[in-house]
Design an enzyme around this catalytic site. Structure first.
Site, short mmCIF file in Angstrom:
data_model
loop_
_atom_site.label_atom_id
_atom_site.label_comp_id
_atom_site.label_asym_id
_atom_site.label_seq_id
_atom_site.Cartn_x
_atom_site.Cartn_y
_atom_site.Cartn_z
N HIS A 32 0.83 -1.22 0.00
CA HIS A 32 0.00 0.00 0.00
C HIS A 32 0.86 1.27 0.00
CE1 HIS A 32 -3.90 -2.00 0.43
NE2 HIS A 32 -3.26 -2.87 1.18
N LEU A 121 -0.11 -13.61 -7.13
CA LEU A 121 1.21 -13.66 -7.76
C LEU A 121 1.21 -13.02 -9.15
CD1 LEU A 121 2.30 -17.27 -6.74
CD2 LEU A 121 2.90 -15.10 -5.68
N ASP A 169 3.29 -4.72 -10.56
CA ASP A 169 3.24 -6.10 -11.05
C ASP A 169 3.88 -6.24 -12.42
OD1 ASP A 169 1.87 -6.51 -8.73
OD2 ASP A 169 -0.09 -6.78 -9.66
#
Length: 377
Positions: A32, A121, A169
């Site tokens: 975060h 993931l 990501d």
């Protein structure tokens, strides 16, 4: 997996393809912090999406997903978007490259993966990065830089898949480097590799298989808390806030806003502390900071859940060096840094005790820090 994908491609299209792969990711610490202008500390892992791809001389894309056992066929114009959600990730990558002035022509592809779905993931980022890397290589002579490939994946999520995600990501999937984690500054987008090959330790995820659907958009509420505090403190984001300034303003803040900001400010520093500790080979400090992050996510940011707190408690009781919830929260995984000698008893205890309490075992996912997007053949 590579042999299987090649064989299926040969069977379907009768040609020898080029092979590409990209990886899922973990984030060791820095949760975060991205939308607060702070740091994250991810790495690519040894779970991948792999694709066989070859230009087909037409304006049509034909893709087969081995795992879903489904085919999709689509053109390259905006109105050609496929109905299948999984195919929209690939279509989105094609469109985002074209929108940026790059070239994409028709191609045939077969892909499969071993990135566990729903475990946090980032299998979608691995899929986007695999195809972005491949199409850059096949049609653009690798002239699109790596940061743009990551942004192409992020824009695909925003514009074609309905997910307003950050850049971490896709960044980790594209830039991943074997035996290294990456500290990414989410404000400046500068990053640095840090060696992560620790003898005598393993990294393992325990997937609780729990996902709590919460009403009232909990992520947005936390983001709004952070933005309110930043505005009150006169800073652009909490990246520039200090605990001294936060404590001085405490009387003017709600308890909720105070504790949300407290977590983010402390987490920003924890990422830096973990980087320093890794450079010294000090795993005990790394582990201690992981437990501090879990505690902050559970008590101050309130994004954990009973099942993940339970797994974290078991890790402590078993003498695991570091453990914390990984990801946005409300379910998913813990990430655990475990001494080799404690690994088997920890996993056995966690599975047994969790099943006794919740009726099912958590899923063990060992991970090794590996390379990101790449050509295989």
């Amino acid at each position: 997996m590579e042999k299987k994908i090649k064989a299926i491609f040969n069977e379907k299209f009768g040609k020898e393809p080029e092979m590409y792969a990209s990886a899922g990711r973990i984030n060791l610490i820095g949760e975060h912090t991205d939308y607060n202008g702070g740091y994250v500390f991810p790495g690519a892992i040894d779970k991948v999406i792999m694709a066989a791809i070859l230009p087909n001389g037409t304006d049509t894309v034909k893709v087969y997903s081995v795992d879903i056992n489904e085919e999709a066929e689509f053109g390259l114009r905006e109105e050609d978007a496929p109905k299948q959600q999984w195919a929209r990730y690939i279509f989105g990558v094609c469109r985002e490259i074209i929108k940026r002035g790059g070239t994409v022509k028709g191609f045939d592809a077969v892909f499969a993966g071993n990135v566990p779905l729903g475990a946090g993931l980032s299998s979608s980022a691995a899929l986007e990065s695999c195809f972005a890397y491949a199409l850059n290589d096949l049609f653009n002579g690798n002239t699109i830089d790596k940061f743009e490939l990551a942004r192409i994946g992020q824009s695909t999520e925003h514009n074609y898949c309905g997910v307003n995600c950050g850049i971490m990501d896709q960044f980790a999937s594209v830039f991943g480097k074997k035996d290294h984690l990456m500290r990414l500054d989410c404000r400046s987008m500068e990053f640095e590799y840090f060696p992560f090959k620790i003898d005598g330790y393993k990294l393992v995820l325990l997937d609780s298989k729990v996902k709590h659907a919460l009403v009232d958009s909990p992520y947005n509420k936390r983001r709004q808390s952070c933005e309110r505090v930043a505005k009150m403190l006169g800073v652009e984001t909490l990246r520039d806030a200090t605990m001294e300034a936060l404590n001085a303003a405490r009387g003017e803040l709600t308890a909720e806003d105070y504790f949300r900001a407290k977590f983010v400010i402390e987490e920003k520093q924890r990422v830096l502390d973990v980087c320093d500790a890794l450079q010294r080979g000090d795993c005990e400090t790394v582990g201690r900071k992981m437990y501090e992050t879990h505690n902050g996510l559970s008590k101050d940011y309130e994004v954990s859940c009973e099942e993940l707190d339970f797994l974290n408690d078991i890790a402590r009781e078993c003498g695991v060096t570091g453990s914390r919830i990984m990801g946005g929260g409300f379910g998913g995984c813990t990430i655990n840094l475990v001494k080799d000698s404690l690994y088997e008893p920890f996993i056995a205890t966690a599975k047994k005790e969790f099943k006794k309490k919740y009726g099912h075992e958590p899923v063990e996912i060992p991970v090794v820090i590996s390379d990101g997007a790449r050509k295989l053949s």
